[in-house]
Write a protein that holds these residues in place. Structure first.
Motif: not given
Length: 270
Positions: A70-74, A80-84, A89-92, A98-99
């Motif tokens: 968990t955290g900022q790195a995730v 980044t995966l969303h942009d590509k 799903y939610t960037v949480d 799912i990630t």
């Protein structure tokens, strides 16, 4: 560096380790008996093998992002995966199934090792941010690190299929023959090699006087065929990962059987 919630793992192989683990063959004659296809002579367990040493030794260290982190790195990874187009799903900031699936899909498309782990090669392909003051993700690369990362990928891929059953003609995780194993490993790291041992020995890579970690060691006369008849991925300390009669295993190649059949080693790393 600020505290991170994810696990730090040693990944790259140092040049010093590669040099220190070079294989020195001990020839004891030219006896080439007709052994079974993919002989399992000298097979040993992972705990008895050099794999733990390969995992531990490194010249540079980075933070691996993986399931459960968990955290900022995730969050950066998910964004980044969303942009590509891989993560919808939610960037949480929670690395869940799912990630992980999004990472695997990206790795498959980019012909990277498909393991769901964000190591240096996947991170580089994604162009994730390097270390920053708030620091969850840190990736440092030593000079000429590309070859060490490839070596690490080769060994990690070979290790990942230990236990796969031996199947004549097989090239997948459902079953592999001895040359199919080599084909599978190098395909996962983005390299195409010839289908048979003899073709690999004749056509692929470059011959080396002594193998380094990630090179391929070759043998002849392990069954009744012309030229090279068996090979394995060298992991240092006179050991290889190969597909033998009992499936993909680690073998001690300092024993007489393998020494008597050893013909040399090649590097397939460009």
């Amino acid at each position: 560096m600020a505290q991170s919630n994810h696990t730090t793992r040693k990944y790259a192989i140092s040049a010093a380790l590669v040099t220190s683990l070079a294989f020195t063959p001990i020839f004891s004659g030219s006896v080439f008996a007709n052994a079974g296809v993919g002989s399992s002579e000298g097979d040993i367990t992972i705990n008895e093998s050099n794999i733990p040493n390969v995992r531990k030794t490194t010249v540079d260290e980075f933070s691996l992002i993986q399931l459960g982190d968990t955290g900022q790195a995730v969050e950066d990874l998910q964004a980044t995966l969303h942009d590509k187009g891989y993560y919808t799903y939610t960037v949480d900031g929670i690395f869940g199934p799912i990630t992980e699936k999004a990472v695997r899909d990206f790795q498959a498309d980019k012909k990277l090792q498909v393991d769901g782990l964000v190591g240096p090669n996947t991170s580089e392909a994604l162009a994730l941010p390097a270390s920053n003051p708030s620091g969850d993700l840190t990736i440092t690369e030593a000079g000429n690190s590309n070859s060490t990362n490839i070596q690490s990928d080769i060994v990690a891929t070979a290790e990942s299929v230990i236990g796969t059953p031996y199947v004549w003609g097989g090239t997948t995780t459902k079953g592999m023959d001895s040359s199919g194993f080599i084909n599978y490993v190098f395909k996962q790291v983005g390299m195409d090699v010839s289908r048979t041992h003899s073709e690999m020995w004749e056509n692929d890579g470059v011959h080396v006087g002594a193998p380094n970690v990630g090179d391929v060691v070759f043998f002849e006369g392990t069954y009744d065929t012309e030229g090279a008849s068996h090979s394995g991925v060298y992991i240092g300390n006179n050991q290889m990962i190969h597909a033998g009669n009992d499936g993909v295993r680690v073998a001690d190649i300092s024993i007489d059987y393998w020494q008597n059949h050893y013909i040399g080693a090649k590097s397939f790393i460009n």
